[in-house]
Motif scaffolding. Sequence first.
Motif, PDB file in Angstrom:
ATOM      1  N   TYR B  33       0.838  -1.199   0.000  1.00 62.03           N
ATOM      2  CA  TYR B  33       0.000   0.000   0.000  1.00 62.03           C
ATOM      3  C   TYR B  33       0.876   1.253   0.000  1.00 62.03           C
ATOM      4  CZ  TYR B  33      -2.710  -3.675   2.350  1.00 62.03           C
ATOM      5  OH  TYR B  33      -3.301  -4.867   2.692  1.00 62.03           O
ATOM      6  N   TYR B  35       0.359   5.262   1.177  1.00 61.71           N
ATOM      7  CA  TYR B  35      -0.471   6.261   1.837  1.00 61.71           C
ATOM      8  C   TYR B  35       0.246   7.608   1.794  1.00 61.71           C
ATOM      9  CZ  TYR B  35      -2.991   2.445   4.258  1.00 61.71           C
ATOM     10  OH  TYR B  35      -3.735   1.327   4.585  1.00 61.71           O
ATOM     11  N   GLN B  37       0.282  11.205   4.241  1.00 61.97           N
ATOM     12  CA  GLN B  37      -0.130  11.753   5.531  1.00 61.97           C
ATOM     13  C   GLN B  37       0.052  13.250   5.514  1.00 61.97           C
ATOM     14  OE1 GLN B  37       2.320  10.884   9.007  1.00 61.97           O
ATOM     15  NE2 GLN B  37       0.510  10.724  10.283  1.00 61.97           N
ATOM     16  N   GLY B  40      -3.310  16.992  10.189  1.00 56.09           N
ATOM     17  CA  GLY B  40      -4.731  17.067  10.481  1.00 56.09           C
ATOM     18  C   GLY B  40      -5.608  16.231   9.586  1.00 56.09           C
ATOM     19  N   MET B  41      -5.010  15.362   8.763  1.00 58.62           N
ATOM     20  CA  MET B  41      -5.802  14.578   7.803  1.00 58.62           C
ATOM     21  C   MET B  41      -5.717  13.086   8.044  1.00 58.62           C
ATOM     22  SD  MET B  41      -7.286  16.677   5.739  1.00 58.62           S
ATOM     23  CE  MET B  41      -7.703  15.660   4.320  1.00 58.62           C
ATOM     24  N   GLY B  42      -4.836  12.650   8.919  1.00 63.79           N
ATOM     25  CA  GLY B  42      -4.651  11.207   9.057  1.00 63.79           C
ATOM     26  C   GLY B  42      -3.979  10.631   7.825  1.00 63.79           C
ATOM     27  N   LEU B  43      -4.109   9.363   7.617  1.00 62.20           N
ATOM     28  CA  LEU B  43      -3.529   8.695   6.449  1.00 62.20           C
ATOM     29  C   LEU B  43      -4.610   8.440   5.409  1.00 62.20           C
ATOM     30  CD1 LEU B  43      -1.363   7.973   8.672  1.00 62.20           C
ATOM     31  CD2 LEU B  43      -0.857   5.996   7.249  1.00 62.20           C
ATOM     32  N   LEU B  45      -5.218   6.465   1.582  1.00 64.01           N
ATOM     33  CA  LEU B  45      -4.670   5.458   0.683  1.00 64.01           C
ATOM     34  C   LEU B  45      -4.609   6.007  -0.731  1.00 64.01           C
ATOM     35  CD1 LEU B  45      -3.748   2.489   0.424  1.00 64.01           C
ATOM     36  CD2 LEU B  45      -6.134   1.909  -0.055  1.00 64.01           C
ATOM     37  N   PHE B  90       3.897   7.098   3.148  1.00 57.90           N
ATOM     38  CA  PHE B  90       4.171   5.850   3.850  1.00 57.90           C
ATOM     39  C   PHE B  90       3.800   4.666   2.972  1.00 57.90           C
ATOM     40  CE2 PHE B  90       5.488   7.147   7.967  1.00 57.90           C
ATOM     41  CZ  PHE B  90       4.867   8.359   8.208  1.00 57.90           C
ATOM     42  N   GLN B 103      -0.973  -4.552   9.022  1.00 56.05           N
ATOM     43  CA  GLN B 103      -0.176  -3.806   8.060  1.00 56.05           C
ATOM     44  C   GLN B 103       1.106  -3.347   8.742  1.00 56.05           C
ATOM     45  OE1 GLN B 103      -1.905  -0.781   5.544  1.00 56.05           O
ATOM     46  NE2 GLN B 103      -3.933  -1.729   5.620  1.00 56.05           N
ATOM     47  N   PHE B 105       4.324  -0.854   8.475  1.00 56.62           N
ATOM     48  CA  PHE B 105       4.619   0.411   7.815  1.00 56.62           C
ATOM     49  C   PHE B 105       6.117   0.673   7.733  1.00 56.62           C
ATOM     50  CE2 PHE B 105       0.595   2.673   7.237  1.00 56.62           C
ATOM     51  CZ  PHE B 105      -0.269   1.845   7.939  1.00 56.62           C
ATOM     52  N   GLY B 106       6.507   1.340   6.654  1.00 60.04           N
ATOM     53  CA  GLY B 106       7.854   1.849   6.533  1.00 60.04           C
ATOM     54  C   GLY B 106       8.019   3.150   7.292  1.00 60.04           C
ATOM     55  N   PRO B 107       9.233   3.702   7.331  1.00 61.76           N
ATOM     56  CA  PRO B 107       9.516   4.906   8.113  1.00 61.76           C
ATOM     57  C   PRO B 107       9.052   6.203   7.460  1.00 61.76           C
ATOM     58  CG  PRO B 107      11.500   4.161   7.044  1.00 61.76           C
ATOM     59  CD  PRO B 107      10.454   3.122   6.748  1.00 61.76           C
TER      60      PRO B 107
END
Lengths: 114, 114
Positions: B33, B35, B37, B40-43, B45, B90, B103, B105-107
């Motif tokens: 996946y 994403y 970020q 104030g929006m979150g993640l 896709l 991400f 899931q 996640f990468g850095p």
Amino acid sequence: AQSVTQPDIHITVSEGASLELRCNYSYGATPYLFWYVQSPGQGLQLLLKYFSGDTLVQGIKGFEAEFKRSQSSFNLRKPSVHWSDAAEYFCAVGAGGSNYKLTFGKGTLLTVNP
Amino acid sequence: NAGVTQTPKFRVLKTGQSMTLLCAQDMNHEYMYWYRQDPGMGLRLIHYSVGEGTTAKGEVPDGYNVSRLKKQNFLLGLESAAPSQTSVYFCASSYSGTSRDEQFFGPGTRLTVL
């Protein structure tokens, strides 16, 4: 479509104090619910998840969350906060159990005072 | 076992330039996946892949392209970067597409478009 609300943008607590982060969701069926933590400069790490069964879920790092269907909530708790818990916390809801249908909340930033 | 890695960590582009972000995972996961970020929006896709050679659009796919030529790699391309694409990106992977599989996640890659 599902949605997630995290009402608190920023919370500050003292080290050793208890913590509760709020999460409210909207979804027509039984939701799949998650809490993720993001430390500064890092990716997200899964803290815990709820699919079914016991409504009190235990996670890593001493966190727990309680699913309350009547309140459409999935609040995250920890009895005693450590300085290393300072991070941003994201609640997410999955639709139909699909990983590619996760909806994330906007996050709550936790500051821990010594 | 490196998990999910992302290259580069930081990048600054001028409007109209192109670039490719690389995501690699060594966990033999089928699903990957991308994403973004935003504060104030979150993640949200962008695109996802259910296996080698397959890709699908997520919530915010416009302005991005992806490729999954090898199972372990998932590339995100910006053909003509715009300031609105300034974000932290991400990559994540999971064993299957069901929410029961975590899931990872990468850095992240911090991209600035001037």
